[in-house]
Design a protein around this motif. Sequence first.
Motif, PDB file in Angstrom:
ATOM      1  N   MET A   1     -21.775   2.692 -20.105  1.00  0.00           N
ATOM      2  CA  MET A   1     -21.524   2.588 -21.270  1.00  0.00           C
ATOM      3  C   MET A   1     -22.060   3.650 -21.687  1.00  0.00           C
ATOM      4  N   THR A   2     -21.485   5.265 -21.922  1.00  0.00           N
ATOM      5  CA  THR A   2     -22.186   6.147 -23.311  1.00  0.00           C
ATOM      6  C   THR A   2     -22.542   5.696 -24.335  1.00  0.00           C
ATOM      7  N   VAL A   3     -23.312   6.371 -24.920  1.00  0.00           N
ATOM      8  CA  VAL A   3     -23.838   5.961 -26.205  1.00  0.00           C
ATOM      9  C   VAL A   3     -22.977   6.541 -27.331  1.00  0.00           C
ATOM     10  N   GLU A   4     -21.872   7.272 -26.827  1.00  0.00           N
ATOM     11  CA  GLU A   4     -20.725   7.063 -27.934  1.00  0.00           C
ATOM     12  C   GLU A   4     -19.236   6.312 -27.839  1.00  0.00           C
ATOM     13  N   GLU A   5     -19.483   5.314 -26.615  1.00  0.00           N
ATOM     14  CA  GLU A   5     -19.156   4.886 -26.461  1.00  0.00           C
ATOM     15  C   GLU A   5     -19.739   3.066 -26.893  1.00  0.00           C
ATOM     16  N   LYS A   6     -21.032   3.087 -27.281  1.00  0.00           N
ATOM     17  CA  LYS A   6     -21.573   2.568 -27.324  1.00  0.00           C
ATOM     18  C   LYS A   6     -21.466   2.032 -29.430  1.00  0.00           C
ATOM     19  N   LEU A   7     -21.862   3.523 -29.686  1.00  0.00           N
ATOM     20  CA  LEU A   7     -21.433   3.814 -31.194  1.00  0.00           C
ATOM     21  C   LEU A   7     -20.093   3.442 -31.506  1.00  0.00           C
ATOM     22  N   ALA A   8     -19.056   3.401 -31.034  1.00  0.00           N
ATOM     23  CA  ALA A   8     -17.396   3.071 -31.650  1.00  0.00           C
ATOM     24  C   ALA A   8     -17.838   1.675 -31.397  1.00  0.00           C
ATOM     25  N   ALA A   9     -18.234   1.086 -30.764  1.00  0.00           N
ATOM     26  CA  ALA A   9     -17.854  -0.332 -31.434  1.00  0.00           C
ATOM     27  C   ALA A   9     -18.966  -1.204 -32.011  1.00  0.00           C
ATOM     28  N   ASN A  10     -19.639   0.285 -32.847  1.00  0.00           N
ATOM     29  CA  ASN A  10     -19.805  -1.018 -34.155  1.00  0.00           C
ATOM     30  C   ASN A  10     -18.464  -0.828 -35.330  1.00  0.00           C
ATOM     31  N   LYS A  11     -19.343  -1.525 -36.497  1.00  0.00           N
ATOM     32  CA  LYS A  11     -17.690  -1.701 -37.289  1.00  0.00           C
ATOM     33  C   LYS A  11     -18.792  -1.060 -39.020  1.00  0.00           C
ATOM     34  N   PHE A  12     -18.057  -0.626 -39.848  1.00  0.00           N
ATOM     35  CA  PHE A  12     -18.815   0.363 -40.874  1.00  0.00           C
ATOM     36  C   PHE A  12     -17.620  -0.680 -41.722  1.00  0.00           C
ATOM     37  N   HIS A  13     -18.620  -0.879 -42.771  1.00  0.00           N
ATOM     38  CA  HIS A  13     -18.377  -1.158 -44.022  1.00  0.00           C
ATOM     39  C   HIS A  13     -18.175  -0.621 -45.250  1.00  0.00           C
ATOM     40  N   VAL A  14     -18.223   1.103 -46.014  1.00  0.00           N
ATOM     41  CA  VAL A  14     -18.221   1.451 -46.190  1.00  0.00           C
ATOM     42  C   VAL A  14     -17.671   1.351 -47.521  1.00  0.00           C
ATOM     43  N   ASP A  15     -18.817   1.740 -48.440  1.00  0.00           N
ATOM     44  CA  ASP A  15     -18.775   1.178 -49.458  1.00  0.00           C
ATOM     45  C   ASP A  15     -18.700   2.977 -50.360  1.00  0.00           C
ATOM     46  N   GLU A  16     -17.509   2.534 -50.904  1.00  0.00           N
ATOM     47  CA  GLU A  16     -16.490   3.377 -51.371  1.00  0.00           C
ATOM     48  C   GLU A  16     -17.256   4.456 -52.660  1.00  0.00           C
ATOM     49  N   GLU A  17     -18.161   3.478 -53.599  1.00  0.00           N
ATOM     50  CA  GLU A  17     -17.968   3.099 -54.324  1.00  0.00           C
ATOM     51  C   GLU A  17     -19.412   4.389 -54.857  1.00  0.00           C
ATOM     52  N   CYS A  18     -20.518   4.254 -54.047  1.00  0.00           N
ATOM     53  CA  CYS A  18     -21.674   3.729 -53.943  1.00  0.00           C
ATOM     54  C   CYS A  18     -22.712   4.997 -53.160  1.00  0.00           C
ATOM     55  N   ALA A  19     -22.172   5.700 -53.057  1.00  0.00           N
ATOM     56  CA  ALA A  19     -23.278   6.518 -51.463  1.00  0.00           C
ATOM     57  C   ALA A  19     -24.871   5.839 -51.381  1.00  0.00           C
ATOM     58  N   HIS A  20     -24.706   6.003 -50.312  1.00  0.00           N
ATOM     59  CA  HIS A  20     -26.919   5.009 -50.269  1.00  0.00           C
ATOM     60  C   HIS A  20     -27.295   5.880 -49.894  1.00  0.00           C
ATOM     61  N   ILE A  21     -26.843   7.276 -49.429  1.00  0.00           N
ATOM     62  CA  ILE A  21     -27.240   8.609 -49.115  1.00  0.00           C
ATOM     63  C   ILE A  21     -26.815   9.304 -49.567  1.00  0.00           C
ATOM     64  N   GLU A  22     -28.321  10.407 -50.541  1.00  0.00           N
ATOM     65  CA  GLU A  22     -27.803  12.134 -51.408  1.00  0.00           C
ATOM     66  C   GLU A  22     -28.462  12.525 -51.024  1.00  0.00           C
ATOM     67  N   VAL A  23     -27.810  13.861 -50.425  1.00  0.00           N
ATOM     68  CA  VAL A  23     -28.311  15.212 -50.361  1.00  0.00           C
ATOM     69  C   VAL A  23     -27.630  16.406 -50.723  1.00  0.00           C
ATOM     70  N   ASP A  24     -29.136  17.431 -50.508  1.00  0.00           N
ATOM     71  CA  ASP A  24     -28.757  18.577 -50.863  1.00  0.00           C
ATOM     72  C   ASP A  24     -28.961  19.324 -49.746  1.00  0.00           C
ATOM     73  N   LYS A  25     -26.814  20.209 -50.084  1.00  0.00           N
ATOM     74  CA  LYS A  25     -26.716  20.657 -49.023  1.00  0.00           C
ATOM     75  C   LYS A  25     -26.942  22.480 -49.795  1.00  0.00           C
ATOM     76  N   ALA A  26     -28.097  22.170 -50.675  1.00  0.00           N
ATOM     77  CA  ALA A  26     -28.256  24.107 -50.447  1.00  0.00           C
ATOM     78  C   ALA A  26     -29.921  24.099 -50.086  1.00  0.00           C
ATOM     79  N   ALA A  27     -29.946  23.465 -49.072  1.00  0.00           N
ATOM     80  CA  ALA A  27     -32.095  22.322 -48.733  1.00  0.00           C
ATOM     81  C   ALA A  27     -31.905  23.869 -47.763  1.00  0.00           C
ATOM     82  N   SER A  28     -32.944  24.109 -46.940  1.00  0.00           N
ATOM     83  CA  SER A  28     -33.213  25.453 -46.405  1.00  0.00           C
ATOM     84  C   SER A  28     -32.274  25.688 -45.063  1.00  0.00           C
TER      85      SER A  28
END
Length: 91
Positions: free
Chosen positions: A1-28
């Motif tokens: 089984m490939t890594v992509e196939e294993k990742l596809a088996a996971n289920k994600f419960h996305v919190d649309e109201e609260c991002a748990h990661i914030e990024v600075d898109k203007a970083a180096s």
Amino acid sequence: MTVEEKLAANKFHVDEECAHIEVDKAASRNDIERLAKLCPAGLYVIDEQGNLSFDYAGCLECGTCLVAAKGTVVTSWNYPRGGMGVEFRLG
């Protein structure tokens, strides 16, 4: 089984109201490229113009980006709220 196939088996419960990661898109460029290479879920993508594209929805909550870029690209990192986030299916 490939890594992509294993990742596809996971289920994600996305919190649309609260991002748990914030990024600075203007970083180096070097910091952004490092995250694009390190993220096992491939969430950090550099487009043709060199801009960062990021979506927390497929996050594996491994903390790689936290360790690699806390304070540079990653401005905030927390685990998702209870009942949200990745559910590993062990595909």
